[in-house]
Scaffold this active site. Structure first.
Site, PDB file in Angstrom:
ATOM      1  N   ARG A 170       0.842  -1.192   0.000  1.00 41.40           N
ATOM      2  CA  ARG A 170       0.000   0.000   0.000  1.00 41.40           C
ATOM      3  C   ARG A 170       0.879   1.244   0.000  1.00 41.40           C
ATOM      4  O   ARG A 170       1.897   1.305   0.695  1.00 41.40           O
ATOM      5  CB  ARG A 170      -0.944   0.005   1.218  1.00 41.40           C
ATOM      6  N   GLN A 200      -0.775 -10.044   6.059  1.00 40.16           N
ATOM      7  CA  GLN A 200      -1.940 -10.178   6.917  1.00 40.16           C
ATOM      8  C   GLN A 200      -2.282 -11.654   7.085  1.00 40.16           C
ATOM      9  O   GLN A 200      -2.036 -12.465   6.189  1.00 40.16           O
ATOM     10  CB  GLN A 200      -3.169  -9.484   6.310  1.00 40.16           C
ATOM     11  N   ASP A 255      -4.867 -12.975   6.447  1.00 41.57           N
ATOM     12  CA  ASP A 255      -6.062 -12.561   5.710  1.00 41.57           C
ATOM     13  C   ASP A 255      -6.994 -13.750   5.484  1.00 41.57           C
ATOM     14  O   ASP A 255      -6.554 -14.824   5.074  1.00 41.57           O
ATOM     15  CB  ASP A 255      -5.630 -11.972   4.360  1.00 41.57           C
ATOM     16  N   HIS A 257     -14.785 -10.326   5.350  1.00 39.85           N
ATOM     17  CA  HIS A 257     -13.326 -10.169   5.393  1.00 39.85           C
ATOM     18  C   HIS A 257     -12.920 -10.201   6.868  1.00 39.85           C
ATOM     19  O   HIS A 257     -13.543  -9.507   7.677  1.00 39.85           O
ATOM     20  CB  HIS A 257     -12.875  -8.827   4.809  1.00 39.85           C
TER      21      HIS A 257
END
Length: 486
Positions: free
Chosen positions: A193, A211, A213, A346
């Protein structure tokens, strides 16, 4: 104060890099050099802090730097701003965190996938990221267009800032039945990012990160149960690391004022469902609302941890998403043999592994619990005549996973403890003090008495009391510590 001086943080980030490089090029065993480094670093920061708007010494990033330098955990380099280099001992901790979380995810029915790092701009436009998030993304373009097909030569690629669009592609590739749902994917791919240079701060604010994730594709009726399981997992994991309920708080982040996708009806429905789950799991009045701080595709529950300096950091997150499944036209065959659109959740427990790592450095103050420690024990032979005996005990204490036979592979499972031998030509007192400073959990001494009795003298990092034990007893103790996450 730190947030008020982001531009100055860029200067400190650069300073961190230069000083770390300088220190790492010197003899890491020279304690005086490390102390001198710490003093000079702090003096430099103090001199930079004459302005009231500049960062204080009382911050996680400065505290982390001192510990990370002493224990050689990570470094920052100006050749890759915002992208930490994890050094061997830091990598041990990083890998143990990932191993820990993979086991917890598997317990909850997640299956791991690996997705690409770059995707065409078309995908990001379809997901809504290009419209709402492209300023925080890195573009990727080819330097040699002749290697591309004609229809790709004008294509812009984006380095992924998150995994959800890729997981939507995986879900969509196969025919799905309601009997399969929930489908749970986890992904440990690195993410990028485009954070502002001045905002980069140690491990807590970076450009490249990982992450834990996870994405859950489920029916509307399964939302409450899936989010409740995630909240229970957050509590389990945080308790394991010593973070109690009063160390963190839960926040409901609602629809942004602008830059969101979808209709208000879906947003209101999603926010109401998250409120119900929070009331059920945390209790009414035990969570707060951050108006307008949701993701552009849905509301979310954020978990904020407070560090030792009173600063809050966002870690875990649970986001409820009605939009991406519609944009990707995801379908499953429901109980009525009709095609229905799944709901997407998420979730991440650590959040950014790098940020969680930083908070653990702060939380333990460099005194890692045995199971997570990159330096679990060191054997100190009194003199050179004891080195051979020490080497023999080293292979016994390391555990059964690693063998030293090159014609036989090491085991895939079992124990593998991080144990070193310090046979330098220094006094026992010097080597013991050095071991404590580096953070070894246990110090094992070998002298004439130990060789004669075929035993070891062992003390902990925080207790000078010495116990005489057999190698098998110490190994049993190490296994018990690791099994109990102590």
């Amino acid at each position: 104060m730190l947030l008020q001086s982001l531009k100055r943080n860029g200067r400190i980030q650069s300073l961190n890099s230069r000083l770390l490089i300088k220190l790492n090029s010197q003899n890491s065993n020279n304690i005086n050099t490390q102390q001198q480094f710490k003093r000079s670093y702090c003096d430099r920061i103090k001199s930079d802090n004459n302005n009231k708007n500049e960062p204080s010494l009382n911050s996680t990033s400065v505290s982390n730097l001192s510990i990370a330098t002493r224990q050689q955990l990570y470094m920052i380099d100006s050749n890759s701003p915002g992208s930490p280099f994890f050094l061997p001992h830091g990598t041990r901790i990083f890998n143990k965190l990932i191993k820990f979380m993979k086991l917890q995810q598997e317990k909850q029915g997640f299956t791991e996938v690996i997705s690409p790092l770059i995707f065409k701009k078309d995908l990001w436009e379809k997901s809504g990221h290009w419209e709402n998030y492209k300023e925080d993304m890195f573009k990727v373009e080819s330097n040699d267009l002749s290697k591309l097909h004609e229809d790709e030569q004008n294509t812009i690629f984006g380095l992924k800032p998150m995994n959800c669009p890729g997981h939507c592609l995986i879900f969509d590739r196969f025919t799905r039945s309601h009997n399969e749902l929930p489908v749970r994917f986890s992904d440990w791919s690195s993410l990028h990012r485009n954070e502002a240079s001045g905002a980069l701060t140690g491990l807590t604010r970076v450009r490249r990160f990982h992450q834990d994730d996870g994405h859950i594709f489920c029916t509307n009726e399964q939302i409450g149960d899936e989010i409740s399981k995630t909240l229970k997992l957050i509590k389990l994991c945080y308790n394991t690391f010593g973070f109690k309920d009063n160390n963190y708080k839960m926040m409901l982040s609602t629809r942004p004022e602008e830059s969101y996708i979808g209709n208000l009806e879906d947003w209101n429905k999603a926010e109401d469902q998250l409120r119900e789950v929070l009331d059920l799991n945390a209790g009414e009045g035990n969570w707060l609302v951050r108006d307008g701080d949701g993701a552009f595709y849905g509301p979310k529950i954020d978990i904020l941890l407070t560090d030792n300096f009173g600063k809050e950091h966002q870690v875990a997150t649970i986001q409820l998403d009605f939009q991406l499944p519609k944009r990707f036209e995801l379908k499953y065959q429901d109980a009525n043999d009709s095609l229905s659109t799944p709901i997407l959740i998420h979730r991440a427990i650590f959040g950014s592994v790098e940020r969680f790592f930083a908070l653990l450095i702060d939380h333990y103050n460099g005194k890692w619990p045995f199971w997570l420690s990159p330096r679990q024990a060191v054997i100190i032979p009194i003199n050179q005549s004891h080195v051979e005996f020490a080497n023999g005990r080293l292979s016994e204490l390391k555990g059964e996973q690693i063998n030293y036979e090159f014609d036989k592979p090491s085991n895939l499972t079992g124990y593998n403890f991080h144990i070193d031998i310090d046979s330098r030509n220094e006094t026992v007192g010097f080597r013991t003090k050095d071991a404590i400073q580096k953070g070894y959990n246990y110090i094992i001494l070998v002298g004439d008495k130990e060789v004669e009795a075929d035993k070891l003298a062992i003390r902990s990092r925080d207790d000078r009391k010495i116990k005489v034990m057999e190698s098998s007893e110490i190994l049993k103790m190490f296994k018990s510590l690791e099994d109990s996450y102590n």
